[in-house]
Scaffold this motif. Structure first.
Motif, mmCIF file in Angstrom:
data_model
loop_
_atom_site.group_PDB
_atom_site.id
_atom_site.type_symbol
_atom_site.label_atom_id
_atom_site.label_comp_id
_atom_site.label_asym_id
_atom_site.label_seq_id
_atom_site.Cartn_x
_atom_site.Cartn_y
_atom_site.Cartn_z
ATOM 1 N N SER A 1 29.171 65.336 64.525
ATOM 2 C CA SER A 1 30.103 64.596 65.374
ATOM 3 C C SER A 1 30.627 63.383 64.617
ATOM 4 O O SER A 1 30.092 63.008 63.569
ATOM 5 C CB SER A 1 29.396 64.157 66.661
ATOM 6 O OG SER A 1 29.079 65.267 67.480
ATOM 7 N N PRO A 2 31.680 62.733 65.134
ATOM 8 C CA PRO A 2 32.230 61.554 64.464
ATOM 9 C C PRO A 2 31.200 60.435 64.340
ATOM 10 O O PRO A 2 30.199 60.400 65.074
ATOM 11 C CB PRO A 2 33.386 61.140 65.386
ATOM 12 C CG PRO A 2 33.748 62.372 66.144
ATOM 13 C CD PRO A 2 32.463 63.115 66.321
ATOM 14 N N CYS B 1 31.029 57.457 65.376
ATOM 15 C CA CYS B 1 30.711 56.691 66.585
ATOM 16 C C CYS B 1 29.602 57.355 67.394
ATOM 17 O O CYS B 1 28.769 56.675 68.010
ATOM 18 C CB CYS B 1 31.963 56.496 67.440
ATOM 19 S SG CYS B 1 32.726 58.021 68.037
ATOM 20 N N VAL B 2 29.564 58.690 67.393
ATOM 21 C CA VAL B 2 28.512 59.412 68.105
ATOM 22 C C VAL B 2 27.201 59.322 67.340
ATOM 23 O O VAL B 2 26.131 59.092 67.917
ATOM 24 C CB VAL B 2 28.912 60.885 68.319
ATOM 25 C CG1 VAL B 2 27.778 61.672 68.975
ATOM 26 C CG2 VAL B 2 30.171 60.972 69.156
ATOM 27 N N GLN C 1 35.238 72.797 70.510
ATOM 28 C CA GLN C 1 36.149 71.945 69.761
ATOM 29 C C GLN C 1 37.110 71.164 70.649
ATOM 30 O O GLN C 1 37.663 70.146 70.240
ATOM 31 C CB GLN C 1 36.951 72.797 68.757
ATOM 32 C CG GLN C 1 36.137 73.245 67.550
ATOM 33 C CD GLN C 1 35.797 72.107 66.616
ATOM 34 O OE1 GLN C 1 34.923 71.285 66.905
ATOM 35 N NE2 GLN C 1 36.470 72.043 65.481
ATOM 36 N N GLY D 1 36.112 69.718 73.322
ATOM 37 C CA GLY D 1 35.317 68.720 74.008
ATOM 38 C C GLY D 1 34.752 69.175 75.338
ATOM 39 O O GLY D 1 34.281 68.346 76.125
ATOM 40 N N ARG E 1 29.519 63.340 79.171
ATOM 41 C CA ARG E 1 30.506 62.367 79.655
ATOM 42 C C ARG E 1 30.368 61.036 78.895
ATOM 43 O O ARG E 1 31.362 60.367 78.591
ATOM 44 C CB ARG E 1 30.301 62.156 81.149
ATOM 45 C CG ARG E 1 31.325 61.254 81.822
ATOM 46 C CD ARG E 1 31.172 61.282 83.331
ATOM 47 N NE ARG E 1 29.849 60.853 83.769
ATOM 48 C CZ ARG E 1 28.941 61.659 84.323
ATOM 49 N NH1 ARG E 1 29.203 62.938 84.499
ATOM 50 N NH2 ARG E 1 27.758 61.188 84.704
ATOM 51 N N LEU F 1 29.334 60.727 75.862
ATOM 52 C CA LEU F 1 29.667 60.940 74.448
ATOM 53 C C LEU F 1 30.887 61.858 74.351
ATOM 54 O O LEU F 1 30.786 62.992 73.874
ATOM 55 C CB LEU F 1 28.481 61.558 73.713
ATOM 56 C CG LEU F 1 27.144 60.805 73.798
ATOM 57 C CD1 LEU F 1 26.034 61.611 73.152
ATOM 58 C CD2 LEU F 1 27.269 59.432 73.154
ATOM 59 N N PRO F 2 32.053 61.406 74.773
ATOM 60 C CA PRO F 2 33.219 62.290 74.853
ATOM 61 C C PRO F 2 33.693 62.834 73.512
ATOM 62 O O PRO F 2 34.417 63.830 73.478
ATOM 63 C CB PRO F 2 34.292 61.395 75.501
ATOM 64 C CG PRO F 2 33.879 60.005 75.168
ATOM 65 C CD PRO F 2 32.379 60.029 75.196
ATOM 66 N N GLU F 3 33.301 62.209 72.411
ATOM 67 C CA GLU F 3 33.733 62.689 71.101
ATOM 68 C C GLU F 3 32.713 63.613 70.442
ATOM 69 O O GLU F 3 32.948 64.085 69.317
ATOM 70 C CB GLU F 3 34.043 61.502 70.189
ATOM 71 C CG GLU F 3 35.219 60.655 70.665
ATOM 72 C CD GLU F 3 35.602 59.600 69.659
ATOM 73 O OE1 GLU F 3 36.041 59.962 68.558
ATOM 74 O OE2 GLU F 3 35.443 58.410 69.976
ATOM 75 N N ALA F 4 31.617 63.880 71.111
ATOM 76 C CA ALA F 4 30.601 64.776 70.548
ATOM 77 C C ALA F 4 31.142 66.197 70.473
ATOM 78 O O ALA F 4 31.881 66.644 71.349
ATOM 79 C CB ALA F 4 29.337 64.739 71.399
ATOM 80 N N ARG F 5 30.765 66.900 69.424
ATOM 81 C CA ARG F 5 31.192 68.280 69.226
ATOM 82 C C ARG F 5 30.030 69.112 68.686
ATOM 83 O O ARG F 5 29.176 68.602 67.966
ATOM 84 C CB ARG F 5 32.360 68.359 68.242
ATOM 85 C CG ARG F 5 33.643 67.684 68.707
ATOM 86 C CD ARG F 5 34.259 68.391 69.903
ATOM 87 N NE ARG F 5 35.543 67.799 70.297
ATOM 88 C CZ ARG F 5 35.670 66.772 71.130
ATOM 89 N NH1 ARG F 5 34.586 66.218 71.658
ATOM 90 N NH2 ARG F 5 36.860 66.302 71.434
#
Length: 321
Positions: A108-109, A111-112, A202, A204, A242, A244-248
């Motif tokens: 993940s990015p 920030c995560v 991918q 989200g 919710r 961690l909205p950028e988690a993948r």
């Protein structure tokens, strides 16, 4: 037939994860080469089980990412799969270098990753999103925190993993005078412990959440476990997603159903967890869904996995020479 090459990083003993990827590839009609790397591949069971193995510097070495890039470039790797928390930070910071070579890193990015590596921020962010968490304070605050009057607590490294450095604190007199690394004081939870595995696509969207009870743990990793389906775990997973909205991709989190306060989520791992093979064999084939994304195949992701699947791990050996 689609062909993919994947690289398992810090492979260690992750033979089970390699087997999950191979089985998933065969089921999806994908031709798969599995490469693995470690500091000492000659002493890694997973490296021995892979189709090719490579030595790389430790994750804290500035040359670590360069070595990974070299493997990806020379062997046309399509997917890099990290397996331990500390390597996530340097890999997440170098995503553009891998993408320039056409490789996806399953991470993940930043920030995560930064949040998941910090137990205090994890508690703060999840709590703000409505996820039940244990009270958690920095060690310095914890020395005089009134929370200790409520009973025992855990003292643990803020960025620790695999149960490293954890100790029970019964009162202020049990606190050390100083710490060698950032520490947090956290509510001592008493009750059954569970891991919940998530798959976020991918776009989200959380496509699956599989909980298993940690019946027995060795060195911080589940040794015996059983899948359990309960709406409570699905609700907790939706809350974590919710928050961690950028988690993948694949993540997991730990939760204890405390006998007094109820469920409390206390840790997030933004990677394949050590107990992932249990979810896989219960029908939640996250490895396959990840391969489908990389190969641009239609997704077969679902949440129709089997409860009551029991995993009983044992030690096995690979012999060479």
């Amino acid at each position: 037939m689609k062909h993919l090459t994947i690289l398992i990083s810090s492979a260690g003993r992750r033979v089970g994860l390699i087997e999950c990827f191979r089985q998933s590839a065969a089921t999806a009609g994908i031709s798969l080469d599995v490469l693995a790397c470690d500091m000492d591949p000659g002493m890694s069971a997973a490296c021995s089980a892979a189709d090719g193995a490579f030595a790389v510097p430790p994750y804290g070495d500035p040359a670590f990412v360069d070595a990974m890039i070299e493997i990806v470039r020379n062997h046309k790797v399509d997917l890099v799969v990290p397996t331990i928390d500390p390597e996530l930070t340097p890999l997440a910071a170098s995503l553009d270098r891998f993408e320039a070579l056409g490789a996806r890193v399953h991470v993940s990015p930043p920030c995560v990753i930064d949040l998941a590596r910090d137990k205090l921020r994890t508690a703060e962010v999840l709590g703000a999103a409505g996820v039940p968490v244990p009270w958690t304070v920095p060690f310095e605050v914890g020395r005089v925190a009134t929370e200790l009057s409520n009973g025992p607590a855990f003292l643990k490294p803020s960025a620790g993993s695999a149960s490293r450095g954890i100790r029970i604190v019964n009162g202020p007199d049990d606190l050390p005078d100083a710490a060698d690394e950032p520490m947090v004081l956290q509510q001592l939870l008493v009750g059954p412990e569970f891991t919940v595995n998530l798959f976020v696509d991918q776009a989200g969207v959380m496509r699956s959440a599989v909980a298993h009870r940690r019946l027995r743990v060795r060195a911080g990793e589940v040794e015996k476990g059983r899948t359990e389906r309960d709406p409570m775990f699905r609700s907790l997973a939706e809350g974590v997603a919710r928050a961690l909205p950028e988690a993948r991709g694949v993540l997991c989190f730990q939760v204890i159903v405390d006998r007094e306060t109820g469920p409390r989520v206390f840790e997030v791992n933004a990677r394949f967890g050590g107990g992932y093979p249990l979810a896989h064999h219960a029908g939640a084939e996250y490895a396959r869904w990840l391969l489908e994304e990389v190969a641009a195949l239609p997704s077969t992701a679902h949440d129709d996995w089997r409860a009551g699947v029991l995993m009983l791990r044992y030690d096995a050996a690979i012999f060479e020479g």
